[in-house]
Enzyme design. Structure first.
Site, PDB file in Angstrom:
ATOM      1  N   ARG A 123       0.563  -1.322  -0.098  1.00 51.43           N
ATOM      2  CA  ARG A 123      -0.005   0.095   0.060  1.00 51.43           C
ATOM      3  C   ARG A 123       1.104   1.273  -0.091  1.00 51.43           C
ATOM      4  NH1 ARG A 123      -3.132  -3.091   3.540  1.00 51.43           N
ATOM      5  NH2 ARG A 123      -5.052  -4.133   2.376  1.00 51.43           N
ATOM      6  N   LYS A 145       3.793  11.550 -11.076  1.00 52.31           N
ATOM      7  CA  LYS A 145       2.894  10.871 -11.926  1.00 52.31           C
ATOM      8  C   LYS A 145       3.596   9.520 -12.361  1.00 52.31           C
ATOM      9  CE  LYS A 145       0.067  14.088 -14.575  1.00 52.31           C
ATOM     10  NZ  LYS A 145      -0.057  14.462 -15.944  1.00 52.31           N
ATOM     11  N   GLU A 187      11.074  17.741 -24.354  1.00 50.20           N
ATOM     12  CA  GLU A 187      10.379  18.476 -23.224  1.00 50.20           C
ATOM     13  C   GLU A 187      10.977  19.480 -22.505  1.00 50.20           C
ATOM     14  OE1 GLU A 187       7.689  17.031 -21.850  1.00 50.20           O
ATOM     15  OE2 GLU A 187       7.947  14.602 -22.427  1.00 50.20           O
ATOM     16  N   LYS A 228       8.469  22.875 -13.637  1.00 52.20           N
ATOM     17  CA  LYS A 228       7.851  21.834 -13.173  1.00 52.20           C
ATOM     18  C   LYS A 228       7.643  21.916 -11.738  1.00 52.20           C
ATOM     19  CE  LYS A 228       6.255  17.337 -13.906  1.00 52.20           C
ATOM     20  NZ  LYS A 228       6.421  16.052 -14.876  1.00 52.20           N
ATOM     21  N   GLU A 238      -3.517  17.663 -11.033  1.00 50.13           N
ATOM     22  CA  GLU A 238      -4.087  18.146 -12.261  1.00 50.13           C
ATOM     23  C   GLU A 238      -5.459  18.510 -12.347  1.00 50.13           C
ATOM     24  OE1 GLU A 238      -1.953  16.308 -15.511  1.00 50.13           O
ATOM     25  OE2 GLU A 238      -3.541  16.755 -16.807  1.00 50.13           O
ATOM     26  N   ARG A 242      -1.786  22.131 -14.019  1.00 48.62           N
ATOM     27  CA  ARG A 242      -0.715  21.109 -14.200  1.00 48.62           C
ATOM     28  C   ARG A 242      -1.024  20.517 -15.784  1.00 48.62           C
ATOM     29  NH1 ARG A 242       1.837  16.170 -10.798  1.00 48.62           N
ATOM     30  NH2 ARG A 242       3.055  15.360 -12.525  1.00 48.62           N
ATOM     31  N   ASN A 246       1.250  19.501 -20.571  1.00 50.40           N
ATOM     32  CA  ASN A 246       0.611  18.629 -21.595  1.00 50.40           C
ATOM     33  C   ASN A 246       0.861  19.131 -22.804  1.00 50.40           C
ATOM     34  OD1 ASN A 246       0.294  16.113 -19.841  1.00 50.40           O
ATOM     35  ND2 ASN A 246      -1.451  16.991 -19.308  1.00 50.40           N
ATOM     36  N   HIS A 249       0.902  16.999 -26.095  1.00 54.01           N
ATOM     37  CA  HIS A 249       0.770  15.801 -25.507  1.00 54.01           C
ATOM     38  C   HIS A 249      -0.685  15.178 -26.331  1.00 54.01           C
ATOM     39  CE1 HIS A 249       4.253  16.562 -22.989  1.00 54.01           C
ATOM     40  NE2 HIS A 249       3.960  15.125 -22.627  1.00 54.01           N
ATOM     41  N   HIS A 253       0.162  11.699 -27.822  1.00 51.41           N
ATOM     42  CA  HIS A 253      -0.167  10.530 -27.461  1.00 51.41           C
ATOM     43  C   HIS A 253      -1.077   9.771 -28.512  1.00 51.41           C
ATOM     44  CE1 HIS A 253       0.041  11.679 -22.849  1.00 51.41           C
ATOM     45  NE2 HIS A 253       0.739  11.345 -23.185  1.00 51.41           N
ATOM     46  N   HIS A 267       8.805   9.121 -27.086  1.00 50.89           N
ATOM     47  CA  HIS A 267       7.666   9.871 -26.674  1.00 50.89           C
ATOM     48  C   HIS A 267       8.273  11.502 -26.945  1.00 50.89           C
ATOM     49  CE1 HIS A 267       4.970  11.541 -23.978  1.00 50.89           C
ATOM     50  NE2 HIS A 267       5.989  12.275 -23.135  1.00 50.89           N
TER      51      HIS A 267
HETATM   52  P1  NAD Z   1      13.420   5.437 -21.675  1.00 54.19           P
HETATM   53  O1  NAD Z   1      13.293   5.120 -20.082  1.00 54.19           O
HETATM   54  O2  NAD Z   1      12.863   4.048 -22.575  1.00 54.19           O
HETATM   55  O3  NAD Z   1      14.713   5.526 -21.929  1.00 54.19           O
HETATM   56  C1  NAD Z   1      15.068   5.843 -23.310  1.00 54.19           C
HETATM   57  C2  NAD Z   1      16.350   5.001 -23.761  1.00 54.19           C
HETATM   58  O4  NAD Z   1      17.617   5.244 -23.241  1.00 54.19           O
HETATM   59  C3  NAD Z   1      16.231   3.300 -23.274  1.00 54.19           C
HETATM   60  O5  NAD Z   1      16.761   2.481 -24.155  1.00 54.19           O
HETATM   61  C4  NAD Z   1      17.259   3.507 -22.115  1.00 54.19           C
HETATM   62  O6  NAD Z   1      17.660   2.022 -21.799  1.00 54.19           O
HETATM   63  C5  NAD Z   1      18.238   4.304 -22.534  1.00 54.19           C
HETATM   64  N1  NAD Z   1      19.119   5.016 -21.404  1.00 54.19           N
HETATM   65  C6  NAD Z   1      18.474   5.471 -20.485  1.00 54.19           C
HETATM   66  N2  NAD Z   1      19.571   6.205 -19.677  1.00 54.19           N
HETATM   67  C7  NAD Z   1      20.511   6.244 -20.400  1.00 54.19           C
HETATM   68  C8  NAD Z   1      21.858   6.441 -20.422  1.00 54.19           C
HETATM   69  N3  NAD Z   1      22.345   7.241 -19.446  1.00 54.19           N
HETATM   70  N4  NAD Z   1      22.807   6.074 -21.416  1.00 54.19           N
HETATM   71  C9  NAD Z   1      22.343   5.549 -22.305  1.00 54.19           C
HETATM   72  N5  NAD Z   1      21.219   4.829 -22.503  1.00 54.19           N
HETATM   73  C10 NAD Z   1      20.460   5.355 -21.485  1.00 54.19           C
HETATM   74  O7  NAD Z   1      12.704   6.785 -22.273  1.00 54.19           O
HETATM   75  P2  NAD Z   1      12.471   8.171 -21.611  1.00 54.19           P
HETATM   76  O8  NAD Z   1      12.624   8.778 -22.811  1.00 54.19           O
HETATM   77  O9  NAD Z   1      13.374   8.489 -20.705  1.00 54.19           O
HETATM   78  O10 NAD Z   1      10.834   7.925 -20.954  1.00 54.19           O
HETATM   79  C11 NAD Z   1       9.821   7.664 -21.662  1.00 54.19           C
HETATM   80  C12 NAD Z   1       8.708   7.644 -21.014  1.00 54.19           C
HETATM   81  O11 NAD Z   1       8.763   8.398 -19.927  1.00 54.19           O
HETATM   82  C13 NAD Z   1       7.468   7.362 -21.577  1.00 54.19           C
HETATM   83  O12 NAD Z   1       6.743   6.029 -21.061  1.00 54.19           O
HETATM   84  C14 NAD Z   1       6.429   8.549 -21.276  1.00 54.19           C
HETATM   85  O13 NAD Z   1       5.243   8.394 -21.181  1.00 54.19           O
HETATM   86  C15 NAD Z   1       7.239   8.678 -19.803  1.00 54.19           C
HETATM   87  N6  NAD Z   1       6.990  10.128 -19.236  1.00 54.19           N
HETATM   88  C16 NAD Z   1       6.287  10.217 -17.975  1.00 54.19           C
HETATM   89  C17 NAD Z   1       6.132  11.404 -17.349  1.00 54.19           C
HETATM   90  C18 NAD Z   1       5.562  11.565 -16.146  1.00 54.19           C
HETATM   91  O14 NAD Z   1       5.252  12.721 -15.681  1.00 54.19           O
HETATM   92  N7  NAD Z   1       5.670  10.545 -15.272  1.00 54.19           N
HETATM   93  C19 NAD Z   1       6.639  12.442 -18.272  1.00 54.19           C
HETATM   94  C20 NAD Z   1       6.962  12.323 -19.428  1.00 54.19           C
HETATM   95  C21 NAD Z   1       7.210  11.400 -19.871  1.00 54.19           C
HETATM   96  N1  GLY Z   2       4.409  15.239 -17.642  1.00 47.87           N
HETATM   97  C1  GLY Z   2       3.119  15.855 -17.367  1.00 47.87           C
HETATM   98  C2  GLY Z   2       2.993  15.792 -15.858  1.00 47.87           C
HETATM   99  O1  GLY Z   2       3.850  15.750 -15.011  1.00 47.87           O
HETATM  100  O2  GLY Z   2       2.174  16.374 -15.513  1.00 47.87           O
END
Ligand code: NAD
Ligand code: GLY
Length: 370
Positions: A123, A145, A187, A228, A238, A242, A246, A249, A253, A267
């Site tokens: 939990r 998030k 971003e 942020k 949100e 917030r 997006n 986005h 999406h 992304h």
């Molecule tokens: P990811 O985590 O898939 O990383 C991208 C690639 O880079 C992967 O292959 C990973 O193995 C590699 N990698 C990571 N760090 C590395 C490093 N230092 N050196 C070499 N390779 C490295 O993708 P991302 O772009 O970091 O994140 C995308 C995700 O984030 C999506 O799922 C998206 O929905 C999510 N997201 C979430 C929020 C949120 O607020 N929670 C906001 C924006 C995006």
């Molecule tokens: N990436 C959008 C949020 O964190 O609200």
């Protein structure tokens, strides 16, 4: 270079985002004050594990902190039920207790999945984000998030669960492949576009050297995180502002779904294309001058980024089908699409009453120019 600290002001759940070089090497002393016993469980991906897990664990060991680690496959496909179940069961097998801390070492995929695992494990246990991509440092590791994708769409299952600490070591970005760096930049530029024209102007000048100039990179990460943190402190779940985060986005999406969350579109690439479409939409609605979308496209091109639908390889669905995918978006309220529009660079706002026919024509034109 010194380490910057940005505080996310959320009362009893406030936390710091520390940004700077060398944070992995001193992870033990950074994390130790949070621990009730000297032990953590680390979730990471196989690529990050190969590059950064040993130094990270070594730094923990130097502070007397024992660790175990699970490396999941790298990539967006990991962010679904099967790997989520595997991670949660592994954490239980590792006997992670309610007062323990889970560490997410990786990009947004690992951060979102590990954060959600921490949110539901017993939990709710605390977690620390150690973001290793530019995207994760400026966006996904901050704000709480967490979640996974399902067959119905992206991030449709999840929880708000704030980390207890974020360690953004800007040195780890040096191993990031250029394409992932550029995707993360989508971003970064979003923050300038949504609320800080001075930052956007600085990015126009400094953007091309962020990958090689650590000082500029730290400034870009810090300013993004400050923006942020300020928005999240105002509207954690949100209900209002917030949604500004997006920007781009709703388009992004739909495009990610249309391309099967595959290598065809990352992304952050979708965010950049989505921002260009949002500014184009704003201009067509008479909200901002033509100069704004043109200037944005020119900057994204100068950064070597994807800008238009024609930059996405392979087939795309029709404008109708893309609109239908947008209707799946979590930001749909009473069946109405919510867009983030802009009166100019740095002046974004939430719009709930966007005429569907204008969006449809915009998409038709974008598809026709492919
Ligand atoms: P990811 O985590 O898939 O990383 C991208 C690639 O880079 C992967 O292959 C990973 O193995 C590699 N990698 C990571 N760090 C590395 C490093 N230092 N050196 C070499 N390779 C490295 O993708 P991302 O772009 O970091 O994140 C995308 C995700 O984030 C999506 O799922 C998206 O929905 C999510 N997201 C979430 C929020 C949120 O607020 N929670 C906001 C924006 C995006
Ligand atoms: N990436 C959008 C949020 O964190 O609200």
């Amino acid at each position: 270079m010194t380490v910057d600290a940005v505080r996310v002001e959320l009362g009893a759940r406030a936390y710091e985002v520390r940004i700077g070089p060398g944070l992995i090497a001193r992870a033990g002393s950074e994390i130790a004050p949070l621990l009730r016993r000297p032990k953590v469980a680390i979730l990471t991906d196989e690529t990050v594990a190969g590059l950064h897990l040993d130094p990270f664990r070594q730094a923990l060991a130097e502070a007397g902190i024992a660790s175990s680690a699970l490396a999941l496959p790298a990539g967006e496909a990991t962010k679904g039920w099967p790997q989520f179940a595997r991670a949660v069961e592994w954490l239980l097998e590792e006997k992670v207790e309610r007062r323990d801390v889970v560490v997410a070492l990786g990009g947004g995929v690992i951060g979102d999945l590990a954060g959600f695992a921490a949110a539901v494990l017993r939990r709710g246990v605390r977690f620390v984000q150690v973001p290793t991509t530019l995207l994760a440092q400026v966006d996904s590791s901050v704000g709480g998030k967490t979640g996974i994708n399902t067959a119905q769409g992206k991030n449709l299952v999840g929880a708000f669960h704030q980390p207890s600490l974020v360690l953004a070591d800007i040195g780890v970005l040096e191993t990031l492949p250029p394409r992932d760096f550029r995707a993360g930049y989508g971003e970064v530029v979003k923050y300038g576009l949504l609320g800080d024209v001075d930052f956007y102007e600085w990015l126009e000048e400094a953007g091309p050297r962020l990958a090689t100039d650590a000082e500029a990179r730290q400034r870009a990460v810090r300013r993004s995180v400050e923006m942020k943190a300020e928005i999240v402190a105002r509207d954690e779940t949100e209900e209002g502002d917030r949604a500004l985060l997006n920007l781009g986005h709703t388009f992004c999406h739909a495009l990610e779904k249309a391309t099967g969350y595959s290598d065809r579109l990352l992304h952050g690439e979708g965010v950049a294309i989505g921002c260009a479409l949002a500014f184009e939409l704003s201009q067509r609605l008479g909200l901002c001058a033509q100069e704004a979308p043109s200037r944005l496209r020119a900057h994204l091109r100068a950064m070597g980024m994807k800008v238009d639908l024609r930059d996405i390889p392979g087939d795309l669905p029709s404008a109708e089908a893309l609109l239908a995918l947008m209707a799946q978006d979590k930001k749909v309220v009473d069946g109405k699409l919510r867009f983030i529009l802009a009166r100019g660079i740095g002046q974004a706002f939430v719009a709930d009453d966007v005429p569907g026919d204008v969006v449809h024509t915009l998409l038709e034109d974008a598809i026709a120019s492919r």
